[in-house]
Structures are given as structure tokens and as C-alpha cells.
Design an enzyme around this catalytic site. Structure first.
Site, short mmCIF file in Angstrom:
data_model
loop_
_atom_site.label_atom_id
_atom_site.label_comp_id
_atom_site.label_asym_id
_atom_site.label_seq_id
_atom_site.Cartn_x
_atom_site.Cartn_y
_atom_site.Cartn_z
N CYS A 194 74.47 42.32 -68.07
CA CYS A 194 75.05 42.07 -69.39
C CYS A 194 74.55 43.11 -70.41
O CYS A 194 74.17 44.24 -70.03
CB CYS A 194 74.75 40.64 -69.87
SG CYS A 194 75.83 40.08 -71.22
N LYS A 241 73.49 35.30 -69.33
CA LYS A 241 74.83 35.58 -68.82
C LYS A 241 74.98 35.18 -67.36
O LYS A 241 74.10 35.46 -66.54
CB LYS A 241 75.12 37.08 -69.03
CG LYS A 241 76.46 37.59 -68.55
CD LYS A 241 77.65 36.85 -69.15
CE LYS A 241 77.65 36.79 -70.65
NZ LYS A 241 78.75 35.94 -71.20
N ASP A 290 69.82 33.96 -73.69
CA ASP A 290 70.50 33.24 -74.78
C ASP A 290 69.67 32.05 -75.23
O ASP A 290 69.68 31.70 -76.41
CB ASP A 290 71.89 32.81 -74.33
CG ASP A 290 72.79 34.03 -74.23
OD1 ASP A 290 72.77 34.68 -73.17
OD2 ASP A 290 73.42 34.37 -75.23
N LYS A 298 64.87 32.70 -79.38
CA LYS A 298 65.64 32.21 -78.22
C LYS A 298 65.03 30.94 -77.61
O LYS A 298 65.57 30.42 -76.63
CB LYS A 298 65.70 33.30 -77.12
CG LYS A 298 65.99 34.70 -77.61
CD LYS A 298 67.41 34.87 -78.02
CE LYS A 298 67.74 36.27 -78.50
NZ LYS A 298 67.60 37.31 -77.51
N GLY A 317 76.27 38.44 -78.12
CA GLY A 317 74.84 38.72 -77.88
C GLY A 317 74.04 37.85 -78.84
O GLY A 317 74.35 37.80 -80.04
N ALA A 318 73.02 37.17 -78.29
CA ALA A 318 72.35 36.12 -79.05
C ALA A 318 71.76 36.60 -80.38
O ALA A 318 71.93 35.94 -81.42
CB ALA A 318 71.27 35.50 -78.18
N ALA A 319 71.07 37.72 -80.38
CA ALA A 319 70.43 38.18 -81.62
C ALA A 319 71.47 38.62 -82.65
O ALA A 319 71.34 38.34 -83.85
CB ALA A 319 69.48 39.34 -81.31
C1 RUB Z 1 75.22 37.92 -74.00
C2 RUB Z 1 74.01 37.74 -73.13
C3 RUB Z 1 72.76 38.50 -73.53
C4 RUB Z 1 71.92 37.60 -74.44
C5 RUB Z 1 70.74 38.36 -75.06
O1 RUB Z 1 76.28 37.06 -73.65
O2 RUB Z 1 73.99 36.98 -72.19
O3 RUB Z 1 72.00 38.84 -72.41
O4 RUB Z 1 72.71 37.08 -75.46
O5 RUB Z 1 71.23 39.34 -75.95
P1 RUB Z 1 77.69 37.19 -74.47
P2 RUB Z 1 70.32 39.87 -77.17
O6 RUB Z 1 78.20 38.57 -74.25
O7 RUB Z 1 78.56 36.11 -73.85
O8 RUB Z 1 77.37 36.88 -75.93
O9 RUB Z 1 69.05 40.33 -76.54
O10 RUB Z 1 71.11 40.98 -77.81
O11 RUB Z 1 70.06 38.72 -78.10
#
Ligand code: RUB
Length: 314
Positions: free
Chosen positions: A127, A207, A196, A232, A20-22
Site C-alpha cells: 500500500c 490494507k 490504519d 493509530k 491514508g490514515a494520517a
Molecule cells: C491506506 C493504508 C495505509 C495506512 C497508513 O489505505 O492502508 O497503509 O492508512 O497510512 P487506504 P499512513 O488507501 O484505503 O486509505 O501511514 O499514511 O497513515
């Protein structure tokens, strides 16, 4: 020396133990802090070289989420001082400031996103996105009742993480397989996803499966809301670069047993896809909500035109 936490974090990001990006961005800042704290460098030059090497190692783990290099840039650009001790202290405080910004941004974004959600609404998720869930959390805190249709999200089923979180918050959840999404879109008030990376033209990289969902949602007339902190925004896309889409191990979708059964086939496993801006209604950030086509203005204001990366050798 490389701090063990840098090696462990890099491995965990590559293996998606941290994902997850964050969350990846936070872990990267933590790892740079650990590198600074544990460094035994005896000159400022050696300290800086170690920190750059740690940043390169972390950056090379996953290519698509720009929050990772943006986190590394944020911390490295704040590192200053003439002694090892001063450099160490500035790295630690930069990592602390980064984490505080991340928390604040997600909370502020949540408040903006919650304004789009009405009492009684049903959302469809894809996701697991902490930014998207921050909007749900803020709406619940405002006293709104929501329900959710949660796409499983093959191949790694991050939808289960979303479902678990929503259930912990008391939100009624229906899980569907990805292929069932269009059938349920008429029952949904918003498609709510994270990102992402966001490109300068407003394209949303998220995703794999997000773009198909968005196209279907547009066709059904269901609004598509992308929750994405400004972390992002992908500054390289201002100068014409494209966002690299990570290709993952085929074993995630097709096992050795499958191969023995089916025979010799090629397998492709892209982790992300690109949703063109015309399929997105709003990008919700901590700075307010934007139509995707106008995100470039915010990107210029926050990141300017690209310059040399702080992890390159001097
Ligand atoms: C995670 C994904 C999430 C974004 C945003 O992909 O696509 O939608 O990263 O997440 P993976 P957040 O599971 O391959 O890392 O809002 O938590 O930054």
C-alpha cells in the site's frame, strides 16, 4: 450551517481522493477548522452543535482508520469558551496544534524506524503509508542507501504512489504484483508497512493483504516492521470493541463488464485485514519502538479507558 469544506472533505475521504490514515486525520482537522471559521452561529450552543454535526459527518465516511475519530476527539476536546468568538479561536488553535503534532510525530517516528534500516537494505512495501515512508526518508537523510520491492496493492494500486515517492527520492524500485510477494521475500531485509489501527492486543489493521504478507515474511524469516504514530492506537479496543473492517464497492474489483462475461457471482471487497501480533516484529511509533504485545501499556497511558464521545448530542 455546514461549511462546504466539511461536505467536500467527507466526500473526498469516502471516495478515497483523500486517503491514508494520517492524511485523513489531517483533512478532518482542517475541515473542523473550516467549519469553525465559516460558522454563522449566533450562540455558543449553536456553534458547538454545528461542530459536533460536522464531526459526525466526517467520522461516518470510513470506519477502519482510527486516526479519523482520534483527530476529531483531539480538536473537539480542546474547544472551549463562553462566546462564539472564543469557541472559534480555540477550534482553530486546536486544529493547528493537531497538525503540528502530526508532523512532529511522523518525523520522530521516522528517526526511530530509520535506526532499524541498514545501509544497503532492501525493503518490501504494501500500500502507501506516509508513516512507513517517513522511516525511509530519515534513513536516506542519514546517508543510507536503500532499495525497494513495492507491491502493487490491488485493487486500487496504492503501491504506485509509494513507487513514485521512492523514485522521487532516488530509491531504486521494483514493482511486483501482490501474488509475487513470497517469491521475493528472500531478497528482502524488512517488510515495512503502515497501519490504519492498532488494537490493544497488538494486532495491526492495515490494507488488505498485509496479514498474508506478514505470515509469509515470518515463514521466510524476514522481519516485519509496522510504522504507526500513536494516533493509530484504537482506544475502543481497550474495552473489548473490535475494529470494523470497511467493505468497499464491488466495482473496485469486478466491473459490470466482468459480470456480463462471468455471470452472477457474489463479490467481496474488504479494504483492510488484521495481522495478529505474533507476525509483527516491531511497531515503530514517535514514542519509540514496541513489541506489539506491549503496545497496550502505551495505549492506556495516552488514551485511558474510553468515555463519551465529544460529537454525541448533549
Ligand atoms: C491506506 C493504508 C495505509 C495506512 C497508513 O489505505 O492502508 O497503509 O492508512 O497510512 P487506504 P499512513 O488507501 O484505503 O486509505 O501511514 O499514511 O497513515
Amino acid at each position: 450551517m455546514t461549511a462546504p469544506e466539511v461536505r467536500d472533505t467527507a466526500e473526498d475521504i469516502a471516495e478515497m481522493e483523500i486517503r491514508g490514515a494520517a492524511t485523513i486525520a489531517r483533512a478532518a482537522a482542517d475541515a473542523l477548522e473550516a467549519q469553525a471559521v465559516e460558522s454563522d452561529a449566533d450562540t455558543p450552543e449553536a456553534f458547538r452543535a454545528e461542530l459536533r454535526a460536522a464531526a459526525r459527518r466526517l467520522r461516518d465516511t470510513r470506519p477502519t482508520a482510527v486516526s479519523l475519530p482520534n483527530a476529531l476527539r483531539y480538536v473537539l476536546r480542546e474547544v472551549e469558551g463562553d462566546s462564539v468568538e472564543a469557541l472559534r479561536e480555540s477550534t482553530v488553535s486546536a486544529a493547528e496544534a493537531f497538525r503540528a503534532n502530526l508532523d512532529r510525530a511522523q518525523e520522530d517516528l521516522g528517526a526511530v524506524g530509520a535506526n532499524r534500516l541498514r545501509d544497503g537494505d532492501t525493503i518490501m512495501t504494501h500500500c502507501h503509508s506516509t508513516d512507513a515512508l517517513a522511516c525511509v526518508r530519515a534513513a536516506l537523510d542519514d546517508g543510507k542507501e536503500l532499495s525497494a520491492i513495492v507491491k502493487e496493492t490491488r485493487p486500487r494500486k496504492q503501491g504506485h504512489i509509494t513507487a513514485k515517492q521512492l523514485r522521487e527520492w532516488g530509491v531504486p524500485v521494483t514493482i511486483i504484483v501482490d501474488n509475487a510477494a513470497r517469491r521475493y521475500l528472500d531478497d528482502v531485509d524488512h517488510v515495512l508497512v503502515g497501519a490504519d489501527s492498532i488494537a490493544a492486543d497488538g494486532s495491526v489493521i492495515n490494507k488488505i493483504g498485509t496479514s498474508g504478507l506478514a505470515v509469509n515474511a515470518r515463514e521466510r524469516g524476514t522481519p516485519i516492521m509496522v510504522a504507526a504514530q500513536t494516533l493509530k492506537l484504537h482506544p475502543d479496543t481497550l474495552t473489548g470493541h473490535t475494529v470494523e473492517i470497511e467493505m468497499r464497492d464491488e466495482a473496485e474489483v469486478f466491473t459490470e463488464d466482468d459480470r456480463a462475461e462471468v455471470g452472477d457471482v457474489d463479490v467481496e471487497n474488504p479494504a483492510f485485514d488484521v495481522t495478529p501480533p505474533r507476525y509483527v516484529d516491531a511497531i515503530v511509533t514517535e514514542r519509540g519502538q514496541f513489541p506489539p504485545e506491549s503496545i497496550v501499556t502505551l495505549m492506556r497511558e495516552l488514551y485511558g479507558e474510553g468515555d463519551t464521545e465529544p460529537w454525541e448530542e448533549e
